[in-house]
Design a protein around this motif. Structure first.
Motif, PDB file in Angstrom:
ATOM      1  N   THR A 487      40.450  50.556  30.844  1.00 48.16           N
ATOM      2  CA  THR A 487      41.031  51.310  31.961  1.00 48.16           C
ATOM      3  C   THR A 487      40.267  51.046  33.246  1.00 48.16           C
ATOM      4  N   GLY A 488      38.931  51.109  33.182  1.00 48.28           N
ATOM      5  CA  GLY A 488      38.123  50.837  34.366  1.00 48.28           C
ATOM      6  C   GLY A 488      38.320  49.430  34.873  1.00 48.28           C
ATOM      7  N   TYR A 489      38.444  48.491  33.953  1.00 50.01           N
ATOM      8  CA  TYR A 489      38.695  47.091  34.325  1.00 50.01           C
ATOM      9  C   TYR A 489      40.041  46.961  35.038  1.00 50.01           C
ATOM     10  N   ALA A 490      41.099  47.528  34.456  1.00 49.37           N
ATOM     11  CA  ALA A 490      42.442  47.390  35.034  1.00 49.37           C
ATOM     12  C   ALA A 490      42.519  48.033  36.410  1.00 49.37           C
ATOM     13  N   ARG A 491      41.885  49.173  36.562  1.00 45.84           N
ATOM     14  CA  ARG A 491      41.932  49.858  37.860  1.00 45.84           C
ATOM     15  C   ARG A 491      41.166  49.089  38.928  1.00 45.84           C
ATOM     16  N   SER A 492      40.065  48.463  38.540  1.00 46.15           N
ATOM     17  CA  SER A 492      39.273  47.728  39.536  1.00 46.15           C
ATOM     18  C   SER A 492      40.032  46.505  40.045  1.00 46.15           C
ATOM     19  N   ILE A 493      40.862  45.899  39.196  1.00 48.14           N
ATOM     20  CA  ILE A 493      41.632  44.728  39.623  1.00 48.14           C
ATOM     21  C   ILE A 493      42.524  45.083  40.808  1.00 48.14           C
ATOM     22  N   ASN A 494      43.076  46.282  40.795  1.00 46.80           N
ATOM     23  CA  ASN A 494      43.967  46.697  41.874  1.00 46.80           C
ATOM     24  C   ASN A 494      43.243  46.831  43.216  1.00 46.80           C
ATOM     25  N   LYS A 495      41.904  46.892  43.177  1.00 45.61           N
ATOM     26  CA  LYS A 495      41.131  47.085  44.405  1.00 45.61           C
ATOM     27  C   LYS A 495      40.483  45.790  44.896  1.00 45.61           C
ATOM     28  N   LYS A 496      40.710  44.712  44.199  1.00 46.72           N
ATOM     29  CA  LYS A 496      40.035  43.451  44.512  1.00 46.72           C
ATOM     30  C   LYS A 496      40.444  42.919  45.884  1.00 46.72           C
ATOM     31  N   ASN A 497      39.443  42.528  46.692  1.00 47.70           N
ATOM     32  CA  ASN A 497      39.742  41.954  48.002  1.00 47.70           C
ATOM     33  C   ASN A 497      38.817  40.791  48.366  1.00 47.70           C
ATOM     34  N   ASN A 498      38.076  40.254  47.378  1.00 45.85           N
ATOM     35  CA  ASN A 498      37.231  39.098  47.670  1.00 45.85           C
ATOM     36  C   ASN A 498      37.665  37.899  46.828  1.00 45.85           C
ATOM     37  N   LYS A 499      36.895  36.836  46.855  1.00 46.63           N
ATOM     38  CA  LYS A 499      37.272  35.600  46.171  1.00 46.63           C
ATOM     39  C   LYS A 499      36.668  35.477  44.776  1.00 46.63           C
ATOM     40  N   SER A 500      36.119  36.556  44.257  1.00 44.72           N
ATOM     41  CA  SER A 500      35.543  36.507  42.916  1.00 44.72           C
ATOM     42  C   SER A 500      36.641  36.546  41.859  1.00 44.72           C
ATOM     43  N   ALA A 501      36.248  36.267  40.620  1.00 45.61           N
ATOM     44  CA  ALA A 501      37.179  36.327  39.486  1.00 45.61           C
ATOM     45  C   ALA A 501      36.648  37.336  38.480  1.00 45.61           C
ATOM     46  N   LEU A 502      37.563  37.957  37.723  1.00 41.97           N
ATOM     47  CA  LEU A 502      37.196  39.006  36.772  1.00 41.97           C
ATOM     48  C   LEU A 502      37.924  38.761  35.462  1.00 41.97           C
ATOM     49  N   LYS A 503      37.165  38.666  34.360  1.00 43.38           N
ATOM     50  CA  LYS A 503      37.743  38.391  33.049  1.00 43.38           C
ATOM     51  C   LYS A 503      37.295  39.447  32.040  1.00 43.38           C
ATOM     52  N   PHE A 504      38.176  39.759  31.103  1.00 45.73           N
ATOM     53  CA  PHE A 504      37.942  40.765  30.067  1.00 45.73           C
ATOM     54  C   PHE A 504      37.764  40.031  28.736  1.00 45.73           C
ATOM     55  N   MET A 505      36.519  39.892  28.282  1.00 45.49           N
ATOM     56  CA  MET A 505      36.222  39.183  27.039  1.00 45.49           C
ATOM     57  C   MET A 505      36.254  40.184  25.886  1.00 45.49           C
ATOM     58  N   ASP A 506      37.389  40.237  25.208  1.00 45.82           N
ATOM     59  CA  ASP A 506      37.703  41.337  24.306  1.00 45.82           C
ATOM     60  C   ASP A 506      37.225  41.074  22.880  1.00 45.82           C
ATOM     61  N   ILE A 507      35.942  41.333  22.614  1.00 45.71           N
ATOM     62  CA  ILE A 507      35.367  41.022  21.303  1.00 45.71           C
ATOM     63  C   ILE A 507      35.353  42.216  20.357  1.00 45.71           C
ATOM     64  N   THR A 508      35.734  43.399  20.818  1.00 45.48           N
ATOM     65  CA  THR A 508      35.505  44.620  20.043  1.00 45.48           C
ATOM     66  C   THR A 508      36.182  44.584  18.683  1.00 45.48           C
ATOM     67  N   ARG A 509      37.490  44.363  18.653  1.00 46.72           N
ATOM     68  CA  ARG A 509      38.195  44.406  17.379  1.00 46.72           C
ATOM     69  C   ARG A 509      37.732  43.315  16.431  1.00 46.72           C
ATOM     70  N   MET A 510      37.578  42.099  16.909  1.00 44.32           N
ATOM     71  CA  MET A 510      37.192  41.001  16.030  1.00 44.32           C
ATOM     72  C   MET A 510      35.814  41.221  15.430  1.00 44.32           C
ATOM     73  N   PHE A 511      34.938  41.923  16.163  1.00 46.69           N
ATOM     74  CA  PHE A 511      33.591  42.149  15.641  1.00 46.69           C
ATOM     75  C   PHE A 511      33.483  43.403  14.783  1.00 46.69           C
ATOM     76  N   GLU A 512      34.536  44.181  14.712  1.00 47.76           N
ATOM     77  CA  GLU A 512      34.537  45.289  13.762  1.00 47.76           C
ATOM     78  C   GLU A 512      34.537  44.761  12.322  1.00 47.76           C
ATOM     79  N   TYR A 513      34.966  43.520  12.121  1.00 49.30           N
ATOM     80  CA  TYR A 513      34.956  42.916  10.795  1.00 49.30           C
ATOM     81  C   TYR A 513      33.573  42.428  10.376  1.00 49.30           C
ATOM     82  N   ARG A 514      32.610  42.360  11.317  1.00 49.57           N
ATOM     83  CA  ARG A 514      31.335  41.706  11.035  1.00 49.57           C
ATOM     84  C   ARG A 514      30.219  42.700  10.728  1.00 49.57           C
ATOM     85  N   HIS A 515      30.464  43.556   9.753  1.00 52.58           N
ATOM     86  CA  HIS A 515      29.403  44.490   9.342  1.00 52.58           C
ATOM     87  C   HIS A 515      28.235  43.773   8.671  1.00 52.58           C
ATOM     88  N   ASP A 516      28.447  42.495   8.347  1.00 56.24           N
ATOM     89  CA  ASP A 516      27.400  41.707   7.700  1.00 56.24           C
ATOM     90  C   ASP A 516      26.429  41.090   8.697  1.00 56.24           C
TER      91      ASP A 516
END
Length: 576
Positions: A487-516
């Motif tokens: 949510t914080g990520y999506a809302r911040s995109i709407n406020k962007k006014n510079n030349k930077s880039a913003l990416k969401f590296m979504d590792i949470t679900r895939m790493f829920e499998y790695r209890h080992d």
């Protein structure tokens, strides 16, 4: 008599005939009848129209309706295709269905903590029982024992919904349904890979729709596959591994956890090539900013690059810095517990000694360096389990493990505070006038304390391979923290006014499998450490939050490499 007449109602005093009352009554009855007829017609028209849920589904292809049930349970009413699912997230029970209510009726959502500072010294002996990540910076608060979120707060958190303001059609924020622990919980989104190691892992459905997603292969849908090639380095070939993550050096007897690779469904995630990475980052600086999980990832990248070139340590008390001379590439780490400002001085009714987290102020410890960085990887979340006071708009609005004003309700709990902090720091970066780099939000890293919390008997001992999809238990706290982060990520995109880039590296679900992939009880080189359960069945002290090195954490840097490559190539194509 005259005085009596003066006290009578005007109509009686003037001798007005009483027949006016029946006429008035008839007019009222006629009005009521007309209104009833209007309401009847209106109800008939509404019955023929689609409801709000259907409208949302027709316009956006999703239905994000949710229902709050007694006890702080949030039930997802419909899934992406509009069919009923009837699944729920129970915030009164942990991922194993264990009820954590205490005698006062509060719900204890216990989380592991992860303190570590820029140049921290690791704790040893009995101190490790209460601080699995080191002593931390001298300005950081002490390690809390657990997080307690009262029922009332969790209900408020459960009711909160994601904002879709400013997102284009097809990019509506939609939480993944929690599912239940039976069979294939994700239908067509989940596939079981049956390979050399008995098919012990499955694909990971992307839990959120990225507003900035492009047509390239989705890295986060895929499966864990066994790769006998082995890891990119060993614990003996890298001198910068934090001792508590050196699992092989600490005597862990199994090694298969080092050999599982992530395979996206629609493409390949290339094996990390240090030479190509340094060439891609020629003359550039990559900074890891955040907590001890950021340190974990930074050390993983250093270990990988170390196999190609030994860097020069140019660090100081403010930050760790490693310089690779062949390409003038700098790898940096800066410690920031919450990514927003924190102070220790008294504030309002909050005394000295308790960390004051200013949710709407970016952390000035690193913001002054931001223009120097070409790539920034952020890590946060776990420090919101620690004792702190939340300040917003110069007002105390909540606290974690601290709230003396029993008569004054909290406006913000630790989960909401995390979401606000994410929006604050990302907004500061995408509006910074001189920052033009790539910011990668590495999502909330799940822990795997089973059977309890980190300090109440939780354990990951004996986990030697990724969990099978049908056995994966939901962790409501991880789910809601990930949701707030997005949510914080999506809302911040709407406020962007510079030349930077913003990416969401979504590792949470895939790493829920790695209890080992955690150190577990192998978090110390002490030859006399306990690694087995005691006679009473209690597990030994262990770390089920950080990641062994080498291990699954190396996958994060392969993803970082791929995201950087995509971004730089996109910039080249648009400029040419």
């Amino acid at each position: 008599m005259k005085s009596n007449l003066n006290r009578m109602p005007l109509a009686s005093a003037q001798g007005t005939p009483p027949t006016n009352y029946p006429k008035t009554l008839l007019s009222i009855l006629a009005s009521v009848g007309g209104l009833a007829l209007f309401l009847l017609l209106g109800s008939s028209l509404l019955a023929l129209q689609p409801n709000e849920s259907s409208v949302r589904r027709n316009f956006y292809g999703v239905d994000s309706s949710r229902k709050v049930i007694d006890g702080g349970i949030v039930a997802d009413i419909a899934n992406r295709d509009g069919s009923d699912v009837g699944t729920s997230r129970n915030f009164n029970k942990d991922s194993r269905g264990v009820d954590h209510r205490n005698k006062d009726g509060e719900v204890g959502v216990f989380r592991n903590s992860d303190s570590s500072a820029s140049q921290e010294k690791e704790s040893d002996g009995d101190d490790q029982r209460n601080n699995i990540g080191g002593n931390g910076d001298n300005k950081q608060p002490s390690e809390p024992q657990y997080t307690v979120v009262p029922d009332s707060e969790q209900g408020e958190t459960a009711k909160s919904s994601l904002s879709t303001q400013g997102l284009s059609e097809g990019n509506v924020v939609q939480p993944q349904h929690s599912g239940v622990k039976q069979g294939n919980r994700y239908g067509n989104d989940s596939t079981l890979h049956k390979g050399k190691k008995d098919g012990v892992t499955s694909s990971s459905p992307t839990t959120m729709v990225d507003p900035q997603a492009n047509s390239e292969c989705n890295l986060y849908h895929g499966k864990w596959i066994f790769d006998s090639t082995g890891p990119l380095y060993t614990n003996n070939s890298c001198p910068v591994i934090t001792p508590m993550q050196n699992c092989q050096g600490n005597g862990r007897p199994d090694k298969d956890y080092e050999n599982w690779r992530w395979k996206p469904d629609q493409c390949d995630l290339p094996r990390f090539n240090p030479k190509k990475f340094l060439e891609l980052m020629r003359g550039k600086t990559l900074a890891f900013i955040g907590d001890s999980v950021a340190r974990n990832q930074m050390e993983s990248l250093l270990c990988i690059l170390w196999q190609f070139e030994v860097p020069k340590n140019r660090g100081n008390r403010r930050m760790q810095r490693y310089y690779f001379r062949s390409t003038s590439t700098m790898i940096v780490r800066i410690w920031s517990s919450w990514l927003v400002n924190q102070t220790s001085e008294p504030f309002g009714f909050a005394p000295a000694g308790v960390a004051k987290v200013h949710l709407d102020v970016p952390d000035d410890v690193f913001m002054g360096f931001i223009p120097q960085f070409d790539v920034v990887v952020l890590s946060s979340g776990h420090w919101f389990a620690k004792q702190s006071v939340y300040i917003l708009n110069n007002e105390i609005v909540g606290g974690q493990l601290w709230w003396p004003k029993k008569s004054r309700p909290k406006k913000v709990n630790n989960i909401e505070a995390f979401g606000i902090s994410v929006e604050t720091i990302l907004t500061a970066l995408v509006r910074h006038p001189t920052y033009h780099g790539l910011t990668i939000v590495r999502t909330f890293s799940p822990d795997h304390y089973e059977g309890g919390a980190w300090n109440t008997g939780g354990s990951c001992t004996g986990k030697v391979k990724p969990v099978v999809a049908s056995d994966l238990a939901e962790n409501p706290f991880t789910n809601i923290m990930h949701e707030k982060q997005f949510t914080g990520y999506a809302r911040s995109i709407n406020k962007k006014n510079n030349k930077s880039a913003l990416k969401f590296m979504d590792i949470t679900r895939m790493f829920e499998y790695r209890h080992d992939g955690h150190p577990g009880p192998y978090r110390s080189p002490d030859p006399n450490k306990k690694t087995k359960r005691g006679p009473d069945g209690r597990p030994p002290p262990q770390d089920c939050l950080h990641w062994c090195m080498p291990g699954p954490v190396d996958t994060w840097n392969e993803m970082v490499f791929e995201l950087i490559r995509r971004e730089f190539e996109e910039k080249q194509s648009t400029s040419s």
